[in-house]
Design a protein around this motif. Structure first.
Motif, mmCIF file in Angstrom:
data_model
loop_
_atom_site.group_PDB
_atom_site.id
_atom_site.type_symbol
_atom_site.label_atom_id
_atom_site.label_comp_id
_atom_site.label_asym_id
_atom_site.label_seq_id
_atom_site.Cartn_x
_atom_site.Cartn_y
_atom_site.Cartn_z
ATOM 1 N N ARG A 34 0.849 -1.199 0.000
ATOM 2 C CA ARG A 34 0.000 0.000 0.000
ATOM 3 C C ARG A 34 0.881 1.245 0.000
ATOM 4 N NH1 ARG A 34 -5.251 -1.276 2.049
ATOM 5 N NH2 ARG A 34 -5.462 0.733 3.067
ATOM 6 N N LEU A 35 0.287 2.398 -0.325
ATOM 7 C CA LEU A 35 0.998 3.679 -0.286
ATOM 8 C C LEU A 35 0.828 4.320 1.083
ATOM 9 C CD1 LEU A 35 -0.064 5.337 -3.653
ATOM 10 C CD2 LEU A 35 2.233 4.617 -3.016
ATOM 11 N N PRO A 36 1.908 4.785 1.696
ATOM 12 C CA PRO A 36 1.760 5.517 2.957
ATOM 13 C C PRO A 36 0.958 6.798 2.743
ATOM 14 C CG PRO A 36 4.032 4.832 2.649
ATOM 15 C CD PRO A 36 3.310 4.555 1.352
ATOM 16 N N LYS A 37 0.159 7.183 3.727
ATOM 17 C CA LYS A 37 -0.607 8.434 3.640
ATOM 18 C C LYS A 37 0.334 9.589 3.354
ATOM 19 C CE LYS A 37 -4.483 7.723 6.771
ATOM 20 N NZ LYS A 37 -5.085 8.168 8.043
ATOM 21 N N GLY A 38 -0.116 10.509 2.532
ATOM 22 C CA GLY A 38 0.664 11.706 2.238
ATOM 23 C C GLY A 38 1.810 11.479 1.275
ATOM 24 N N THR A 39 1.872 10.335 0.655
ATOM 25 C CA THR A 39 2.954 10.028 -0.266
ATOM 26 C C THR A 39 2.852 10.886 -1.520
ATOM 27 O OG1 THR A 39 3.065 7.746 0.476
ATOM 28 C CG2 THR A 39 3.986 8.194 -1.669
ATOM 29 N N VAL A 40 3.986 11.385 -1.953
ATOM 30 C CA VAL A 40 4.069 12.087 -3.231
ATOM 31 C C VAL A 40 4.821 11.158 -4.168
ATOM 32 C CG1 VAL A 40 4.995 14.077 -4.450
ATOM 33 C CG2 VAL A 40 4.088 14.332 -2.133
ATOM 34 N N VAL A 41 4.206 10.843 -5.295
ATOM 35 C CA VAL A 41 4.795 9.914 -6.245
ATOM 36 C C VAL A 41 4.886 10.587 -7.594
ATOM 37 C CG1 VAL A 41 4.517 7.665 -7.360
ATOM 38 C CG2 VAL A 41 3.730 7.978 -5.018
ATOM 39 N N GLU A 42 6.063 10.536 -8.190
ATOM 40 C CA GLU A 42 6.217 11.048 -9.550
ATOM 41 C C GLU A 42 6.087 9.862 -10.498
ATOM 42 O OE1 GLU A 42 9.272 13.558 -12.383
ATOM 43 O OE2 GLU A 42 9.961 12.837 -10.454
ATOM 44 N N VAL A 43 5.115 9.931 -11.367
ATOM 45 C CA VAL A 43 4.867 8.860 -12.333
ATOM 46 C C VAL A 43 4.908 9.471 -13.718
ATOM 47 C CG1 VAL A 43 3.267 7.062 -13.051
ATOM 48 C CG2 VAL A 43 3.409 7.681 -10.636
ATOM 49 N N LEU A 44 5.821 8.999 -14.541
ATOM 50 C CA LEU A 44 5.995 9.585 -15.868
ATOM 51 C C LEU A 44 5.140 8.912 -16.926
ATOM 52 C CD1 LEU A 44 9.856 10.102 -15.749
ATOM 53 C CD2 LEU A 44 8.048 11.725 -15.173
ATOM 54 N N LEU A 63 -11.781 8.102 0.142
ATOM 55 C CA LEU A 63 -10.384 8.338 -0.224
ATOM 56 C C LEU A 63 -10.307 9.177 -1.498
ATOM 57 C CD1 LEU A 63 -8.995 4.756 0.366
ATOM 58 C CD2 LEU A 63 -9.019 6.669 1.946
ATOM 59 N N TRP A 64 -9.233 9.925 -1.638
ATOM 60 C CA TRP A 64 -9.073 10.723 -2.839
ATOM 61 C C TRP A 64 -7.604 10.764 -3.230
ATOM 62 C CZ3 TRP A 64 -5.994 15.055 -2.459
ATOM 63 C CH2 TRP A 64 -5.747 15.519 -1.177
ATOM 64 N N THR A 65 -7.367 11.114 -4.468
ATOM 65 C CA THR A 65 -6.020 11.218 -5.016
ATOM 66 C C THR A 65 -5.950 12.504 -5.827
ATOM 67 O OG1 THR A 65 -5.840 8.823 -5.185
ATOM 68 C CG2 THR A 65 -4.320 10.112 -6.513
ATOM 69 N N ALA A 66 -4.883 13.242 -5.673
ATOM 70 C CA ALA A 66 -4.663 14.445 -6.474
ATOM 71 C C ALA A 66 -3.650 14.131 -7.566
ATOM 72 C CB ALA A 66 -4.142 15.583 -5.605
ATOM 73 N N ILE A 67 -3.921 14.620 -8.750
ATOM 74 C CA ILE A 67 -3.006 14.469 -9.874
ATOM 75 C C ILE A 67 -2.642 15.854 -10.358
ATOM 76 C CG2 ILE A 67 -2.728 13.591 -12.211
ATOM 77 C CD1 ILE A 67 -4.802 11.425 -11.486
ATOM 78 N N ILE A 68 -1.350 16.114 -10.403
ATOM 79 C CA ILE A 68 -0.871 17.435 -10.810
ATOM 80 C C ILE A 68 -0.030 17.262 -12.063
ATOM 81 C CG2 ILE A 68 0.523 19.429 -10.146
ATOM 82 C CD1 ILE A 68 -0.101 18.592 -7.208
ATOM 83 N N PHE A 69 -0.406 17.963 -13.120
ATOM 84 C CA PHE A 69 0.338 17.905 -14.361
ATOM 85 C C PHE A 69 1.252 19.124 -14.447
ATOM 86 C CE2 PHE A 69 -3.422 15.400 -15.297
ATOM 87 C CZ PHE A 69 -2.862 14.282 -15.884
#
Length: 75
Positions: A34-44, A63-69
């Motif tokens: 699983r992903l730890p809470k507050g994880t920032v992941v760069e996915v190319l 639950l929610w996820t933010a995606i920043i382009f």
């Protein structure tokens, strides 16, 4: 600590409270699956980005996820 606090069920509850789910195919790639809470992941890769974001989205309406382009400057 009592036996209940160290039981597999209690340990799993602590892990679930501190992490966010991912799709089953990604679980072997992450600690505790699983992903730890507050994880920032760069996915190319866009496909992988959607797969990472889909785990929390599929797990619960809470639950929610933010995606920043990133926007590249023309300068």
């Amino acid at each position: 600590m009592t036996g209940k606090e160290t039981s597999p069920r209690a340990r799993r509850a602590r892990i679930e409270a501190a992490t966010r789910p991912v799709l089953p195919a990604l679980e072997p790639l992450l600690p505790e699956g699983r992903l730890p809470k507050g994880t920032v992941v760069e996915v190319l890769d866009p496909g992988l980005l959607l797969a990472v974001a889909a785990g929390p989205a599929a797990a619960s309406h809470v639950l929610w996820t933010a995606i920043i382009f990133p926007v590249k400057s023309a300068c």
